[in-house]
Write a protein that holds these residues in place. Sequence first.
Motif, PDB file in Angstrom:
ATOM      1  N   LEU A  80      19.662  -3.081  28.424  1.00 23.35           N
ATOM      2  CA  LEU A  80      18.797  -2.610  27.340  1.00 23.35           C
ATOM      3  C   LEU A  80      18.280  -1.256  27.537  1.00 23.35           C
ATOM      4  O   LEU A  80      18.162  -0.966  28.641  1.00 23.35           O
ATOM      5  CB  LEU A  80      17.413  -3.378  27.123  1.00 23.35           C
ATOM      6  N   ARG A  81      17.918  -0.538  26.625  1.00 24.42           N
ATOM      7  CA  ARG A  81      17.614   0.912  26.743  1.00 24.42           C
ATOM      8  C   ARG A  81      16.431   1.072  25.873  1.00 24.42           C
ATOM      9  O   ARG A  81      16.448   0.487  24.732  1.00 24.42           O
ATOM     10  CB  ARG A  81      18.941   1.941  26.300  1.00 24.42           C
ATOM     11  N   PRO A  82      15.539   2.123  26.077  1.00 25.54           N
ATOM     12  CA  PRO A  82      14.516   2.657  25.399  1.00 25.54           C
ATOM     13  C   PRO A  82      14.998   2.667  23.952  1.00 25.54           C
ATOM     14  O   PRO A  82      16.090   3.411  23.664  1.00 25.54           O
ATOM     15  CB  PRO A  82      13.899   3.856  25.968  1.00 25.54           C
ATOM     16  N   GLY A  83      14.144   2.287  22.981  1.00 24.87           N
ATOM     17  CA  GLY A  83      14.797   2.303  21.488  1.00 24.87           C
ATOM     18  C   GLY A  83      15.293   1.095  20.995  1.00 24.87           C
ATOM     19  O   GLY A  83      15.289   0.773  19.704  1.00 24.87           O
ATOM     20  N   ASP A  84      15.999   0.483  22.040  1.00 24.04           N
ATOM     21  CA  ASP A  84      16.700  -0.880  21.433  1.00 24.04           C
ATOM     22  C   ASP A  84      15.426  -1.892  21.089  1.00 24.04           C
ATOM     23  O   ASP A  84      14.479  -1.667  21.517  1.00 24.04           O
ATOM     24  CB  ASP A  84      17.445  -1.480  22.698  1.00 24.04           C
ATOM     25  N   ARG A  85      15.883  -2.711  20.076  1.00 28.36           N
ATOM     26  CA  ARG A  85      15.142  -3.806  19.886  1.00 28.36           C
ATOM     27  C   ARG A  85      15.910  -5.131  20.214  1.00 28.36           C
ATOM     28  O   ARG A  85      17.044  -5.224  20.139  1.00 28.36           O
ATOM     29  CB  ARG A  85      14.866  -3.996  18.457  1.00 28.36           C
ATOM     30  N   VAL A  86      15.064  -6.092  20.857  1.00 31.00           N
ATOM     31  CA  VAL A  86      15.518  -7.163  21.293  1.00 31.00           C
ATOM     32  C   VAL A  86      14.680  -8.394  20.738  1.00 31.00           C
ATOM     33  O   VAL A  86      13.438  -8.323  20.584  1.00 31.00           O
ATOM     34  CB  VAL A  86      15.342  -7.229  22.921  1.00 31.00           C
ATOM     35  N   THR A 104      15.019 -19.045  26.978  1.00 37.06           N
ATOM     36  CA  THR A 104      14.890 -18.036  26.039  1.00 37.06           C
ATOM     37  C   THR A 104      16.498 -17.315  26.178  1.00 37.06           C
ATOM     38  O   THR A 104      16.923 -17.348  27.235  1.00 37.06           O
ATOM     39  CB  THR A 104      13.987 -17.070  26.404  1.00 37.06           C
ATOM     40  N   ARG A 105      16.578 -16.652  25.122  1.00 36.74           N
ATOM     41  CA  ARG A 105      17.814 -15.844  24.994  1.00 36.74           C
ATOM     42  C   ARG A 105      17.286 -14.525  24.336  1.00 36.74           C
ATOM     43  O   ARG A 105      16.962 -14.512  23.086  1.00 36.74           O
ATOM     44  CB  ARG A 105      18.694 -16.598  24.085  1.00 36.74           C
ATOM     45  N   GLY A 106      17.896 -13.444  24.917  1.00 40.52           N
ATOM     46  CA  GLY A 106      17.470 -12.072  24.427  1.00 40.52           C
ATOM     47  C   GLY A 106      18.606 -11.489  24.045  1.00 40.52           C
ATOM     48  O   GLY A 106      19.360 -11.326  24.389  1.00 40.52           O
ATOM     49  N   LEU A 107      18.458 -11.391  22.457  1.00 42.37           N
ATOM     50  CA  LEU A 107      19.879 -10.853  21.671  1.00 42.37           C
ATOM     51  C   LEU A 107      19.379  -9.160  21.463  1.00 42.37           C
ATOM     52  O   LEU A 107      18.214  -8.943  20.783  1.00 42.37           O
ATOM     53  CB  LEU A 107      20.412 -11.605  20.681  1.00 42.37           C
TER      54      LEU A 107
END
Length: 154
Positions: A80-86, A104-107
């Motif tokens: 994941l990078r800055p600006g991404d939404r998870v 939990t699952r983070g997409l």
Amino acid sequence: MSKPTDLGLPTRLFSHEHRVHFGDSDAARIVYTPRFLEYAMEALEIFMADIIGFDWYHMNVAHGFGTPFVKVEMEMLAPLRPGDRVCVHVFVDKVGNSSLHFSTRGLRHDGELCFSTRFVCVVADQDAGKSIPIPAPMRARLDAYRSLCLEYAS
């Protein structure tokens, strides 16, 4: 915060969206490893308050019991990078006499699975420092949510 008795039983699976901030990243310009657990814990805390009706602070302060975690597992699958939404999806895997098993699952916003976690906590009396049975109002809501999770998995 709503009281569990004010809430109807859960009717849908819970997810929480989190925006990745610049301060969440490390020198490699990706999310720093411990942040994945923070995202999962944040989702669990909101889930407990909004869906189960027991937020962790009031559970400990007003009701005299808590849910300390005794086991945590995490697998990181994609960066994941800055600006991404998870979007963190919360599942109840098992409801024991005094133990709760969550995953939990983070997409990422593009649908890629970035991390998965598993947690085990125990409902414990604050003063005695010992496990206690899950209170009936909490158990009813957890069992109803667990049924939704089973339906989703099938």
